[in-house]
Design a protein around this motif. Structure first.
Motif, short mmCIF file in Angstrom:
data_model
loop_
_atom_site.label_atom_id
_atom_site.label_comp_id
_atom_site.label_asym_id
_atom_site.label_seq_id
_atom_site.Cartn_x
_atom_site.Cartn_y
_atom_site.Cartn_z
N LYS A 150 0.83 -1.20 0.00
CA LYS A 150 0.00 0.00 0.00
C LYS A 150 0.87 1.26 0.00
CE LYS A 150 -3.93 2.13 2.20
NZ LYS A 150 -5.13 1.87 2.96
N SER A 153 2.33 1.72 -3.39
CA SER A 153 1.26 2.21 -4.26
C SER A 153 1.08 3.72 -4.10
CB SER A 153 -0.04 1.48 -3.93
OG SER A 153 -1.12 2.03 -4.62
N ASN A 154 1.09 4.20 -2.87
CA ASN A 154 0.95 5.64 -2.62
C ASN A 154 2.14 6.42 -3.16
OD1 ASN A 154 -1.52 5.34 -1.33
ND2 ASN A 154 -0.60 5.13 0.69
N THR A 156 4.27 5.53 -5.68
CA THR A 156 4.39 5.49 -7.14
C THR A 156 3.15 5.99 -7.87
OG1 THR A 156 3.59 3.20 -7.24
CG2 THR A 156 5.99 3.53 -7.06
N GLY A 157 2.01 5.99 -7.16
CA GLY A 157 0.76 6.39 -7.80
C GLY A 157 0.10 5.28 -8.59
N ASP A 158 0.62 4.06 -8.47
CA ASP A 158 0.04 2.90 -9.16
C ASP A 158 -0.80 2.10 -8.18
OD1 ASP A 158 1.40 3.42 -11.63
OD2 ASP A 158 3.23 2.71 -10.67
N ASN A 159 -1.79 1.35 -8.69
CA ASN A 159 -2.64 0.60 -7.77
C ASN A 159 -1.90 -0.61 -7.19
OD1 ASN A 159 -3.27 -1.91 -9.13
ND2 ASN A 159 -4.69 -0.80 -10.45
N GLU A 160 -2.43 -1.12 -6.10
CA GLU A 160 -1.76 -2.20 -5.36
C GLU A 160 -1.58 -3.46 -6.19
OE1 GLU A 160 -3.30 -2.81 -1.36
OE2 GLU A 160 -3.77 -0.67 -1.21
N ASN A 161 -2.57 -3.81 -7.01
CA ASN A 161 -2.44 -5.01 -7.85
C ASN A 161 -1.31 -4.87 -8.85
OD1 ASN A 161 -4.46 -6.48 -6.59
ND2 ASN A 161 -6.06 -5.59 -7.88
N THR A 162 -1.11 -3.67 -9.35
CA THR A 162 0.00 -3.43 -10.27
C THR A 162 1.32 -3.62 -9.55
OG1 THR A 162 -1.35 -1.87 -11.53
CG2 THR A 162 1.05 -1.71 -11.81
N LYS A 164 1.85 -5.49 -6.89
CA LYS A 164 1.98 -6.93 -6.64
C LYS A 164 2.49 -7.65 -7.88
CE LYS A 164 -1.74 -7.14 -3.23
NZ LYS A 164 -3.10 -7.65 -2.98
#
Length: 194
Positions: A150, A153-154, A156-162, A164
């Motif tokens: 998480k 994600s915060n 890089t600005g990318d979602n968590e699945n990305t 992962k």
């Protein structure tokens, strides 16, 4: 008693320069080590680290505790500043003028396992350098800076699945590059935490 980052930021906003110095000293190694691992160049990493802290000082009033930890906000600046460096004409010119370095172990008088560990560390470092940029970034943030998915994600600005997916593919690629099971336990651990 040491002050937490938020108290230091309040002091900085009031004009306290010593609070700024404490905050920079507290996070300098974290930022520098991340940038060094990405750039693999001490002098360049030093320059980029300085840029990160200059940006931090200019924008400290924009930090908002509700958006997460200060450390993560600072690493986001480091990630973006490093990306900017790789896009710069300075970097492109440097790459064109740079000869490929030969990695040699200079001290041949050491014990065999020291040499073996050194060779293994060099191989891992080179393998990480050969990963695609986004996978390398995710792996460095996760395993070298001990951040949660998480938090990455915060930053890089990318979602968590990305994130992962990048970690999974990065570890898979490292296994291929390293030829084996060095990261087998690590990938199983990552998949269970995801």
């Amino acid at each position: 008693m040491p002050q937490n980052d938020e108290k230091l930021i309040k002091e900085i906003l009031k004009g306290n320069e010593s609070a700024m110095e404490i905050l920079v000293k507290r996070h300098y190694d974290l930022v520098h080590s991340y940038i060094y691992r990405v750039t693999n160049d001490y002098n360049i990493s030093y320059d980029i680290t300085q840029d990160v802290f200059i940006k931090m000082m200019k924008n400290i009033d924009k930090y908002n505790l509700e958006n997460g930890k200060f450390k993560n906000w600072l690493l986001k600046i480091a990630v973006n500043t490093t990306k900017d460096y790789f896009k710069s004409s300075t970097y492109k010119q440097r790459v064109e003028n740079c000869d490929i370095e030969n990695h040699q172990i200079e001290d041949t008088s050491n014990v065999i396992d020291i040499i073996s560990k050194k060779e293994e560390a060099i191989k891992i470092k080179e393998s990480i350098e050969n990963l695609p940029n986004l996978q390398r970034e995710a792996i460095l943030l996760k395993y070298y800076n001990d951040l949660k998915i998480k938090e990455i994600s915060n930053i890089t600005g990318d979602n968590e699945n990305t994130i992962k997916s990048r970690l999974f593919n990065g570890i898979r690629n490292l296994k291929k590059l390293l030829g084996g099971d060095i990261f087998e336990e690590e990938s199983q651990y990552t998949q269970t935490k995801m």
